[in-house]
Motif scaffolding. Structure first.
Motif, PDB file in Angstrom:
ATOM      1  N   LYS A 103      16.094  14.718  -6.236  1.00  0.00           N
ATOM      2  CA  LYS A 103      15.535  14.448  -4.905  1.00  0.00           C
ATOM      3  C   LYS A 103      14.618  13.231  -4.932  1.00  0.00           C
ATOM      4  N   ALA A 104      13.776  13.154  -5.989  1.00  0.00           N
ATOM      5  CA  ALA A 104      12.873  12.002  -6.093  1.00  0.00           C
ATOM      6  C   ALA A 104      13.668  10.703  -6.237  1.00  0.00           C
ATOM      7  N   ASP A 105      14.716  10.730  -7.081  1.00  0.00           N
ATOM      8  CA  ASP A 105      15.556   9.530  -7.229  1.00  0.00           C
ATOM      9  C   ASP A 105      16.246   9.188  -5.918  1.00  0.00           C
ATOM     10  N   LYS A 106      16.696  10.228  -5.207  1.00  0.00           N
ATOM     11  CA  LYS A 106      17.360   9.983  -3.925  1.00  0.00           C
ATOM     12  C   LYS A 106      16.396   9.362  -2.922  1.00  0.00           C
ATOM     13  N   GLU A 107      15.158   9.900  -2.860  1.00  0.00           N
ATOM     14  CA  GLU A 107      14.164   9.319  -1.952  1.00  0.00           C
ATOM     15  C   GLU A 107      13.855   7.871  -2.338  1.00  0.00           C
ATOM     16  N   HIS A 108      13.735   7.637  -3.646  1.00  0.00           N
ATOM     17  CA  HIS A 108      13.470   6.275  -4.099  1.00  0.00           C
ATOM     18  C   HIS A 108      14.621   5.340  -3.726  1.00  0.00           C
ATOM     19  N   ARG A 109      15.856   5.824  -3.916  1.00  0.00           N
ATOM     20  CA  ARG A 109      17.006   4.995  -3.534  1.00  0.00           C
ATOM     21  C   ARG A 109      17.047   4.751  -2.031  1.00  0.00           C
ATOM     22  N   GLU A 110      16.705   5.791  -1.246  1.00  0.00           N
ATOM     23  CA  GLU A 110      16.687   5.602   0.211  1.00  0.00           C
ATOM     24  C   GLU A 110      15.649   4.564   0.617  1.00  0.00           C
ATOM     25  N   HIS A 168      14.530  -0.922   2.264  1.00  0.00           N
ATOM     26  CA  HIS A 168      13.949  -2.252   2.051  1.00  0.00           C
ATOM     27  C   HIS A 168      15.033  -3.323   1.991  1.00  0.00           C
ATOM     28  N   ILE A 169      16.129  -2.996   1.296  1.00  0.00           N
ATOM     29  CA  ILE A 169      17.225  -3.970   1.190  1.00  0.00           C
ATOM     30  C   ILE A 169      17.837  -4.234   2.563  1.00  0.00           C
ATOM     31  N   GLN A 170      18.025  -3.159   3.343  1.00  0.00           N
ATOM     32  CA  GLN A 170      18.575  -3.342   4.686  1.00  0.00           C
ATOM     33  C   GLN A 170      17.637  -4.155   5.566  1.00  0.00           C
ATOM     34  N   GLN A 171      16.313  -3.889   5.429  1.00  0.00           N
ATOM     35  CA  GLN A 171      15.354  -4.660   6.214  1.00  0.00           C
ATOM     36  C   GLN A 171      15.394  -6.133   5.823  1.00  0.00           C
ATOM     37  N   MET A 172      15.469  -6.391   4.503  1.00  0.00           N
ATOM     38  CA  MET A 172      15.560  -7.780   4.048  1.00  0.00           C
ATOM     39  C   MET A 172      16.843  -8.438   4.542  1.00  0.00           C
ATOM     40  N   ALA A 173      17.968  -7.684   4.455  1.00  0.00           N
ATOM     41  CA  ALA A 173      19.234  -8.239   4.933  1.00  0.00           C
ATOM     42  C   ALA A 173      19.189  -8.491   6.440  1.00  0.00           C
ATOM     43  N   LYS A 174      18.543  -7.553   7.160  1.00  0.00           N
ATOM     44  CA  LYS A 174      18.426  -7.727   8.609  1.00  0.00           C
ATOM     45  C   LYS A 174      17.577  -8.954   8.939  1.00  0.00           C
ATOM     46  N   ASN A 175      16.445  -9.105   8.226  1.00  0.00           N
ATOM     47  CA  ASN A 175      15.606 -10.284   8.459  1.00  0.00           C
ATOM     48  C   ASN A 175      16.356 -11.571   8.131  1.00  0.00           C
ATOM     49  N   ARG A 193       0.828  -1.205   0.000  1.00  0.00           N
ATOM     50  CA  ARG A 193       0.000   0.000   0.000  1.00  0.00           C
ATOM     51  C   ARG A 193       0.866   1.261   0.000  1.00  0.00           C
ATOM     52  N   GLN A 194       1.929   1.222   0.812  1.00  0.00           N
ATOM     53  CA  GLN A 194       2.834   2.369   0.837  1.00  0.00           C
ATOM     54  C   GLN A 194       3.494   2.571  -0.527  1.00  0.00           C
ATOM     55  N   ASN A 195       3.892   1.447  -1.170  1.00  0.00           N
ATOM     56  CA  ASN A 195       4.493   1.563  -2.508  1.00  0.00           C
ATOM     57  C   ASN A 195       3.488   2.115  -3.514  1.00  0.00           C
ATOM     58  N   ALA A 196       2.214   1.627  -3.408  1.00  0.00           N
ATOM     59  CA  ALA A 196       1.187   2.136  -4.323  1.00  0.00           C
ATOM     60  C   ALA A 196       0.951   3.630  -4.099  1.00  0.00           C
ATOM     61  N   LEU A 197       0.875   4.017  -2.806  1.00  0.00           N
ATOM     62  CA  LEU A 197       0.709   5.449  -2.514  1.00  0.00           C
ATOM     63  C   LEU A 197       1.893   6.256  -3.029  1.00  0.00           C
ATOM     64  N   TYR A 198       3.083   5.677  -2.867  1.00  0.00           N
ATOM     65  CA  TYR A 198       4.277   6.374  -3.355  1.00  0.00           C
ATOM     66  C   TYR A 198       4.228   6.522  -4.879  1.00  0.00           C
ATOM     67  N   GLU A 199       3.821   5.436  -5.575  1.00  0.00           N
ATOM     68  CA  GLU A 199       3.723   5.520  -7.031  1.00  0.00           C
ATOM     69  C   GLU A 199       2.653   6.527  -7.453  1.00  0.00           C
ATOM     70  N   ILE A 200       1.505   6.518  -6.729  1.00  0.00           N
ATOM     71  CA  ILE A 200       0.446   7.495  -7.051  1.00  0.00           C
ATOM     72  C   ILE A 200       0.960   8.914  -6.846  1.00  0.00           C
ATOM     73  N   GLU A 201       1.669   9.109  -5.737  1.00  0.00           N
ATOM     74  CA  GLU A 201       2.215  10.443  -5.464  1.00  0.00           C
ATOM     75  C   GLU A 201       3.226  10.853  -6.530  1.00  0.00           C
TER      76      GLU A 201
END
Length: 552
Positions: free
Chosen positions: A423-430, A435-442, A245-253
């Protein structure tokens, strides 16, 4: 020069009398032989002479305090030295109060040291005794815990069974050797057997109830684990849905931002086109105005030329009329010359000269007027051309400045758009890095949990192996002790030893330290399933297949 003065004697038997005068020679020879004791130019008659005793008395009166202080210091020092010598001498005496007191204190100190040494020895012995008791208590506790394990209990059950069987065999032998049987004893034995059978049934029912309760607890735990796993899966699904949902909202935004950016770009392009169109219109209007001004100038020049032509024609007409008049006047004068006298000829000549001068004057004025008008026209034309060039130059400068402003605004707009995109690319990369860090942490947590589970399994296997070794040593000692009396009834012990840890009936898990698990029936009873170890088929299935007609 010899000088003498009267001197009075102040002390002695001639006190108050005058001294005899003496001459003092100041010759160089006397000065060399007898050097003076007083400074030069001192009158010896005025010098006071004090006797030695009086001088000594004066010195004593002046130095009395200093000498008394020195005497007191010397006395104190002597007393202190005497006291120290006395202490050094008396220090080693034993027949004095101080010596006796010192001896008593030393004796008491030695007694205290001996008592303290004895107490330390007693404390050390007490500590060793307590440590031995603690070790013994720990050994007893370990032995009790060892006896409370399932395998040891089963082994003790087998030991009890072997001893019961041995006792039963001994009783059978005794009964065989006995000629006359006792009926009362048989009845009592029967009652005891029935009682023991009832107790065994009660114990079996109790064990059955305990197994059923244990099975229910296991089922409850399994159900709780399944519910916990279901909740965990639901929580993970909920988290995944939230992330989606957050990704969809982000894409809509982001789409909204892109749409807004496109609209802004279209609006900027539309404004730029409108500005350029207005600029072209203004340029066309200015060009039209310039053409109208040029047309006016051409009309003015044409009118000016017409006026000049008309002036020339009028001038030619005037010249023609003047020529005609001059000719008429000339003719008239010629006639007058013929008619009048010489003086009249002079008057006529003067009139002619005046007329010619007047005509020349008018011609000069006309030429000057024409030249002034031509000069005015040329100056006006130069001013108009200069103004036109200045306006053209100013228009070009304004157009260039406007173009630079538009280019600068366009550059600022594109830089702003580039910064927004960055800025948008930077936010997307962040977000992607998060997400990658969360996956690596999990993944790391799962790996850590797996590693912890493996470590726990290894420790459990090591502990089980150690306990198994301890149990085997204990069982071997007991079996050897029991086998000394008889080898006939040690099978229950051997069977209990071979069952393996876990007290189950399942197959032995070699990779889990020889653990023998239990397998329960999947029904309401929850009893443990048996384990049948087959030694191979008892029938020849090939013969049966050939008999039934299966020949493949």
């Amino acid at each position: 020069v010899d000088t003498s003065s009267e001197m009075l004697v102040r002390f002695g038997r001639r006190c108050g009398q005058a001294k005899e005068s003496t001459e003092i020679r100041n010759s160089e020879e006397d000065q060399v032989l007898y050097p003076p004791l007083l400074p030069s130019k001192v009158d010896l008659q005025q010098v006071t002479i004090i006797p030695h005793n009086e001088w000594k008395r004066i010195q004593d009166s002046l130095d009395r305090l200093t000498r008394e202080a020195a005497c007191l210091r010397a006395e104190r020092k002597a007393k202190k030295e005497m006291h120290l010598r006395s202490q050094e001498v008396v220090k080693h005496w034993t027949n004095t109060y101080a010596g006796m007191k010192e001896q008593k204190l030393e004796a008491k100190k030695k007694r205290d040291e001996e008592i303290e040494a004895e107490r330390q020895i007693l404390d050390l012995e007490e500590e060793i005794h307590k440590q031995g008791k603690r070790k013994k208590a720990i050994e007893n506790a370990k032995q009790c815990q060892f006896y409370q394990t399932e395998r040891v209990k089963n082994f003790h059950s087998g030991l009890l069974l072997s001893r019961v069987m041995k006792e039963r065999d001994a009783q059978i032998e005794f009964r065989k050797s006995k000629i006359k049987s006792d009926k009362k004893w048989e009845e009592q034995l029967k009652l005891n057997i029935e009682k023991a059978f009832k107790e065994e049934q009660e114990k079996a029912e109790k064990r059955h109830r305990e197994r059923v309760a244990l099975a229910k607890d296991h089922l409850k735990q399994i159900k709780e684990h399944e519910e916990e796993e279901e909740r965990r899966k639901k929580h993970e699904e909920k988290d995944a849905e939230e992330i989606k949902r957050q990704n969809a909202l982000y894409e809509i935004e982001m789409r909204k931002k892109l749409e807004k950016k496109r609209e802004e770009m279209h609006e900027s392009r539309r404004r730029f086109l409108e500005h350029m169109q207005d600029k072209h219109i203004i340029k066309a209007v200015e060009q039209q105005q310039q053409e109208e001004e040029d047309e006016k100038i051409r009309k003015f020049i044409k009118a000016k030329k017409c006026l000049i032509q008309m002036g020339k024609e009028k001038e030619a007409e005037t010249h023609r009329l003047m020529e005609k008049r001059r000719e008429r006047i000339h003719n008239f004068l010629s006639e007058l010359l013929k008619e009048k006298l010489d003086n009249e000829d002079m008057i006529i000549a003067r009139d002619i000269a005046e007329a010619e001068a007047e005509w020349e004057k008018r011609e000069r004025e006309k030429d000057e007027k024409n030249k002034a008008e031509l000069k005015t026209i040329a100056e006006y034309r130069a001013i108009v051309m200069k103004n036109k060039e200045e306006e053209e130059r100013q228009r070009k400068i304004e157009a260039k400045e406007q173009l630079l402003a538009v280019m600068k605004a366009d550059q600022i707009f594109w830089e702003h758009e580039k910064e927004k995109k960055y800025k948008a690319d930077k936010e997307h990369r962040e977000v992607q890095d998060a997400h990658i860090q969360q996956m690596a942490k999990n993944k790391f947590n799962a790996k850590q949990a797996k590693q912890a589970e493996l470590d726990y399994c290894r420790l459990t296997e090591a502990l089980v192996a150690e306990k198994e070794k301890e149990f085997q040593d204990y069982a071997r000692e007991v079996i050897e002790l029991e086998s000394e009396t008889t080898n006939k009834f040690i099978y229950p012990l051997v069977k209990a030893v071979q069952e393996g840890p876990g007290s189950g009936r399942g197959p032995v898990l070699v990779d889990r330290g020889g653990l023998r698990p239990s397998y329960q029936a999947n029904d309401i009873t929850g009893v443990q399933l048996p384990f049948y170890n087959s030694q191979g088929p008892k029938y020849n299935f090939q013969k049966s297949k050939r008999r039934l007609g299966f020949t493949w």
